[in-house]
Write a protein that holds these residues in place. Sequence first.
Motif, PDB file in Angstrom:
ATOM      1  N   THR A  67     -23.568  -9.724 -21.761  1.00 38.60           N
ATOM      2  CA  THR A  67     -23.121 -10.832 -22.606  1.00 38.60           C
ATOM      3  C   THR A  67     -24.145 -11.197 -23.677  1.00 38.60           C
TER       4      THR A  67
ATOM      5  N   THR B 287     -10.147 -20.022 -18.496  1.00 37.98           N
ATOM      6  CA  THR B 287     -10.999 -19.647 -19.626  1.00 37.98           C
ATOM      7  C   THR B 287     -11.400 -20.873 -20.424  1.00 37.98           C
TER       8      THR B 287
ATOM      9  N   GLY C 241     -15.175 -22.530 -20.326  1.00 37.20           N
ATOM     10  CA  GLY C 241     -15.826 -22.657 -21.622  1.00 37.20           C
ATOM     11  C   GLY C 241     -16.357 -24.061 -21.853  1.00 37.20           C
TER      12      GLY C 241
ATOM     13  N   LEU D 288     -19.540 -24.501 -19.772  1.00 33.49           N
ATOM     14  CA  LEU D 288     -20.704 -23.835 -20.350  1.00 33.49           C
ATOM     15  C   LEU D 288     -21.237 -24.584 -21.561  1.00 33.49           C
TER      16      LEU D 288
ATOM     17  N   THR E 158     -26.346 -16.616 -22.085  1.00 38.44           N
ATOM     18  CA  THR E 158     -25.438 -17.461 -22.862  1.00 38.44           C
ATOM     19  C   THR E 158     -25.959 -17.650 -24.278  1.00 38.44           C
TER      20      THR E 158
ATOM     21  N   GLU F 285     -18.593 -13.032 -27.535  1.00 39.47           N
ATOM     22  CA  GLU F 285     -17.133 -13.097 -27.530  1.00 39.47           C
ATOM     23  C   GLU F 285     -16.595 -12.774 -28.920  1.00 39.47           C
TER      24      GLU F 285
ATOM     25  N   ARG G 263     -17.508 -15.608 -18.751  1.00 37.76           N
ATOM     26  CA  ARG G 263     -17.850 -17.033 -18.621  1.00 37.76           C
ATOM     27  C   ARG G 263     -18.134 -17.399 -17.163  1.00 37.76           C
TER      28      ARG G 263
END
Length: 247
Positions: free
Chosen positions: A57, A140, A144, A147, A160, A164, A177
Amino acid sequence: MSDTVGLPPHRYAAFVAPAVDRVFAAAMQAGRHGGGAELSQRYGGQPATGFLVELRTRLAAPGGTVDGTGFAAVTRYRDPTACRRSLDRHVAYGMIHRRPDGGLAATERGMAFLAELYQVHAEVTEELWAGHHDRVLRLTEVVGRLLSVAHGGEAFHTVTPPHEPDGTPPGVLLLNRLGALRFHRADAHAAAWHAAGHTAASIVALSDGPQRQAIELETDRRAAGPYAVLTAEERLTMLADLAALPG
């Protein structure tokens, strides 16, 4: 439902963690069986790709790097010497580049592998979670939100924000996520055992008992912050949606 009747954030953090772990692990396992293992072999196998998968990620993002402190946090329960040797193999395979400042970045070949890995994860999550489109979309969105307000430690900040790119399917968004959310709790756990005077080695060896229970309760308290943005109903819906996903 009020928090006094439902699940306040610290209690919810304890309930939701195993549900997050189960869904994440099932999707990652599906990825390995659904083309991920074959993909990895084409690029040199586990010795060439292992950390790319783990750090995908961040390293999949253009210009994405992982510094030494972040890498140490992500691998805090593993032998540092073995991790350095593994990184050496990634470099030898031409998958990871060590920057002059000590940071890690994916090479052009590494980026190509990660692009293919994202596609594998898109295909397997679509199949694994077929018939659960609404749940995946709800999860999702809610993860989100979590986060966006989370204040984690080094491991969390290493992965992080998840990469995306436009057009990323919901299943991949959810998988990555959830992975980031797991690192938020991992950092909370590390902070809890560190405050209790433990090291990574000693906490692994610590048996069940009052001290272990106290550390787990402190972990829940430290991991609870993001869940305060959800209503009691939203927390229960998130639990129900996670429980309903196959795996």
